[in-house]
Design a protein around this motif. Structure first.
Motif, PDB file in Angstrom:
ATOM      1  N   UNK A 291       7.339  -0.536   4.002  1.00 26.40           N
ATOM      2  CA  UNK A 291       7.563   0.068   2.692  1.00 26.40           C
ATOM      3  C   UNK A 291       6.744  -0.588   1.589  1.00 26.40           C
ATOM      4  N   UNK A 292       6.411  -1.882   1.757  1.00 28.26           N
ATOM      5  CA  UNK A 292       5.549  -2.522   0.758  1.00 28.26           C
ATOM      6  C   UNK A 292       4.200  -1.821   0.691  1.00 28.26           C
ATOM      7  N   UNK A 293       3.640  -1.522   1.859  1.00 30.09           N
ATOM      8  CA  UNK A 293       2.372  -0.791   1.913  1.00 30.09           C
ATOM      9  C   UNK A 293       2.525   0.608   1.350  1.00 30.09           C
ATOM     10  N   UNK A 294       3.616   1.268   1.719  1.00 27.77           N
ATOM     11  CA  UNK A 294       3.833   2.646   1.271  1.00 27.77           C
ATOM     12  C   UNK A 294       3.901   2.742  -0.249  1.00 27.77           C
ATOM     13  N   UNK A 295       4.723   1.896  -0.847  1.00 31.14           N
ATOM     14  CA  UNK A 295       4.948   1.993  -2.287  1.00 31.14           C
ATOM     15  C   UNK A 295       3.664   1.713  -3.067  1.00 31.14           C
ATOM     16  N   UNK A 296       2.967   0.641  -2.718  1.00 27.85           N
ATOM     17  CA  UNK A 296       1.731   0.315  -3.433  1.00 27.85           C
ATOM     18  C   UNK A 296       0.674   1.395  -3.248  1.00 27.85           C
ATOM     19  N   UNK A 297       0.538   1.885  -2.024  1.00 32.86           N
ATOM     20  CA  UNK A 297      -0.501   2.875  -1.744  1.00 32.86           C
ATOM     21  C   UNK A 297      -0.206   4.198  -2.419  1.00 32.86           C
ATOM     22  N   UNK A 298       1.002   4.689  -2.269  1.00 33.59           N
ATOM     23  CA  UNK A 298       1.363   5.987  -2.849  1.00 33.59           C
ATOM     24  C   UNK A 298       1.191   5.964  -4.366  1.00 33.59           C
ATOM     25  N   UNK A 299       1.636   4.887  -4.999  1.00 35.72           N
ATOM     26  CA  UNK A 299       1.471   4.783  -6.450  1.00 35.72           C
ATOM     27  C   UNK A 299       0.006   4.664  -6.841  1.00 35.72           C
ATOM     28  N   UNK A 300      -0.775   3.940  -6.040  1.00 35.95           N
ATOM     29  CA  UNK A 300      -2.181   3.726  -6.374  1.00 35.95           C
ATOM     30  C   UNK A 300      -2.986   5.012  -6.378  1.00 35.95           C
ATOM     31  N   UNK A 301      -2.672   5.933  -5.488  1.00 33.49           N
ATOM     32  CA  UNK A 301      -3.459   7.168  -5.429  1.00 33.49           C
ATOM     33  C   UNK A 301      -2.835   8.290  -6.248  1.00 33.49           C
ATOM     34  N   UNK A 302      -1.806   7.976  -7.027  1.00 40.11           N
ATOM     35  CA  UNK A 302      -1.368   8.917  -8.039  1.00 40.11           C
ATOM     36  C   UNK A 302      -0.093   9.672  -7.779  1.00 40.11           C
ATOM     37  N   UNK A 303       0.725   9.263  -6.808  1.00 42.53           N
ATOM     38  CA  UNK A 303       1.999   9.925  -6.553  1.00 42.53           C
ATOM     39  C   UNK A 303       3.135   8.944  -6.793  1.00 42.53           C
ATOM     40  N   UNK A 304       4.351   9.453  -6.744  1.00 41.28           N
ATOM     41  CA  UNK A 304       5.539   8.628  -6.978  1.00 41.28           C
ATOM     42  C   UNK A 304       6.270   8.400  -5.664  1.00 41.28           C
TER      43      UNK A 304
ATOM     44  N   UNK B  71      -6.547  -7.133  10.344  1.00 38.89           N
ATOM     45  CA  UNK B  71      -5.670  -6.682   9.270  1.00 38.89           C
ATOM     46  C   UNK B  71      -4.319  -6.239   9.810  1.00 38.89           C
ATOM     47  N   UNK B  72      -3.291  -6.470   9.028  1.00 40.63           N
ATOM     48  CA  UNK B  72      -1.984  -5.861   9.244  1.00 40.63           C
ATOM     49  C   UNK B  72      -1.790  -4.790   8.179  1.00 40.63           C
ATOM     50  N   UNK B  73      -1.231  -3.651   8.586  1.00 44.51           N
ATOM     51  CA  UNK B  73      -0.884  -2.629   7.611  1.00 44.51           C
ATOM     52  C   UNK B  73      -1.949  -1.598   7.324  1.00 44.51           C
ATOM     53  N   UNK B  74      -3.065  -1.597   8.050  1.00 41.08           N
ATOM     54  CA  UNK B  74      -4.122  -0.623   7.761  1.00 41.08           C
ATOM     55  C   UNK B  74      -3.652   0.801   8.048  1.00 41.08           C
ATOM     56  N   UNK B  75      -2.961   1.003   9.170  1.00 43.98           N
ATOM     57  CA  UNK B  75      -2.511   2.353   9.526  1.00 43.98           C
ATOM     58  C   UNK B  75      -1.490   2.884   8.527  1.00 43.98           C
ATOM     59  N   UNK B  76      -0.553   2.017   8.107  1.00 42.39           N
ATOM     60  CA  UNK B  76       0.418   2.438   7.091  1.00 42.39           C
ATOM     61  C   UNK B  76      -0.286   2.808   5.796  1.00 42.39           C
ATOM     62  N   UNK B  77      -1.305   2.049   5.434  1.00 42.09           N
ATOM     63  CA  UNK B  77      -2.043   2.330   4.203  1.00 42.09           C
ATOM     64  C   UNK B  77      -2.723   3.688   4.279  1.00 42.09           C
ATOM     65  N   UNK B  78      -3.381   3.973   5.399  1.00 41.79           N
ATOM     66  CA  UNK B  78      -4.061   5.246   5.553  1.00 41.79           C
ATOM     67  C   UNK B  78      -3.074   6.404   5.537  1.00 41.79           C
TER      68      UNK B  78
ATOM     69  N   UNK C 156       0.194  10.919   0.098  1.00 42.81           N
ATOM     70  CA  UNK C 156       0.195  11.021  -1.357  1.00 42.81           C
ATOM     71  C   UNK C 156      -0.852  12.008  -1.850  1.00 42.81           C
ATOM     72  N   UNK C 157      -2.020  11.983  -1.232  1.00 41.46           N
ATOM     73  CA  UNK C 157      -3.082  12.896  -1.660  1.00 41.46           C
ATOM     74  C   UNK C 157      -2.736  14.348  -1.326  1.00 41.46           C
ATOM     75  N   UNK C 158      -2.093  14.567  -0.195  1.00 43.61           N
ATOM     76  CA  UNK C 158      -1.598  15.905   0.106  1.00 43.61           C
ATOM     77  C   UNK C 158      -0.576  16.347  -0.936  1.00 43.61           C
ATOM     78  N   UNK C 159       0.274  15.416  -1.345  1.00 39.99           N
ATOM     79  CA  UNK C 159       1.302  15.739  -2.330  1.00 39.99           C
ATOM     80  C   UNK C 159       0.701  16.127  -3.670  1.00 39.99           C
TER      81      UNK C 159
END
Length: 311
Positions: free
Chosen positions: A40-53, A228-235, A241-244
């Motif tokens: 979830x740490x990866x999810x939250x940072x990534x989703x917010x970074x690309x412009x979704x909530x 790296x750890x978390x690359x797949x979650x980040x992608x 988020x971009x689909x959203x």
């Protein structure tokens, strides 16, 4: 399944809709990771970074550090499902992203939930399970394949993990092609697969968006010499988020890879283990002393969100 491209709206108490500048919402379901590498740490940072909530739903907690996962403590499936249902009944969710659910029973509950909300696209990330016992891995993957895959729109996974899971009896001298993996996924009801980590020599890695009929898009990047750890979650989170935000699938795939490449390129080691993607790389100061010295075609990411043109 088609991906919606709808302008966000807000509903006032009288029931009238009005345009809303707030970001689109993504329901992110996964495990808490105290190292910040994945989950979830990866999810939250990534989703917010690309412009979704992000709307985070926790399935349990890993006991882990940057070197690896030691154990997992899962929540009861009812607790996970009720978290997700509370968000879905309150918020207009554009995309659901599913990471590590923790238990086969939780996968069953999520399959029921995503069936109920079948109009919402689901992006699922195949997690790293190498830390687990063989019996636990088999039970989890069986449930993922038989219960959740029929509800998944896009499956994201490393080529090696996908091969071992979707084509366990593969015996050819060569590895399966991305399309052969997509055909295997389609047999369980998943129409699209993102296959990552396809090595071309020692210099480049290819990532492919594919369905059972054809390769839809393919991108190659220079290999970064770091674990790296978390690359797949980040992608997967960036794609969701971009689909959203309204991107079509091919555009979202390419933009998500661009974001991941930036995060990996700026990656860092917060502890004694592996590297972690810097999901806020776009907020770091530009190394150039002034705008005239910035590389041609670069974006001033300090003055705009990563995907400011999307919404």
């Amino acid at each position: 399944m088609t991906f919606p491209n709808i302008e966000p709206t807000d509903v006032d108490p009288e029931g009238a809709s009005a345009p809303l500048s707030a970001p689109a919402c993504v329901l992110a379901i996964g495990a808490n990771d105290p190292s910040g590498a994945a989950g979830l740490a990866a999810d939250v940072l990534t989703i917010a970074s690309v412009g979704a909530h992000p709307l985070p739903v926790v399935t349990g907690a890993w006991i882990r550090d940057t070197a690896g996962i030691r154990d997992f403590f899962g929540l009861p499936e009812e607790a996970v499902a009720e978290q997700a249902r509370a968000a879905l009944e309150d918020v207009s969710v554009r995309v659901i992203k599913i990471g590590f659910a923790g238990r086969p029973e939780t996968l069953a509950a999520l399959a029921e939930l995503t069936t109920e909300y079948g109009e919402i696209p689901v992006v699922a990330c195949l997690p790293d399970l190498t830390w687990w016992s063989d019996d636990a891995i088999d039970a989890y993957l069986d449930a993922l394949r038989e219960l959740l895959l029929p509800e998944v729109t896009v499956l994201v996974g490393n080529v090696g993990n996908l091969t071992r899971w979707l084509l366990p009896d593969w015996s050819g001298e060569r590895g399966p092609t991305p399309r052969e993996l997509a055909i295997a996924a389609a047999e369980f009801g998943t129409p699209y697969v993102v296959v990552t980590g396809i090595h071309h020599g020692h210099e480049t890695i290819e990532n492919v968006l594919v369905n059972a009929q054809s390769v839809l898009a393919s991108e190659r990047f220079e290999r970064i010499e770091a674990a790296f750890s978390g690359a797949s979650d980040t992608l997967a989170s960036a794609l969701a988020a971009l689909l959203a935000t309204g991107c079509d699938l091919t555009e979202a795939f390419r933009d998500a890879l661009q974001y991941l490449d930036g995060a990996l390129d700026a990656g860092f080691r917060p502890g004694m283990g592996g590297a972690v993607p810097d999901r806020l790389f776009w907020a770091q100061p530009d190394e150039a002393e002034n705008p005239e010295e910035a590389p041609e075609g670069s974006i001033d990411l300090l003055n705009q969100p990563f995907n400011d043109t999307r919404h």
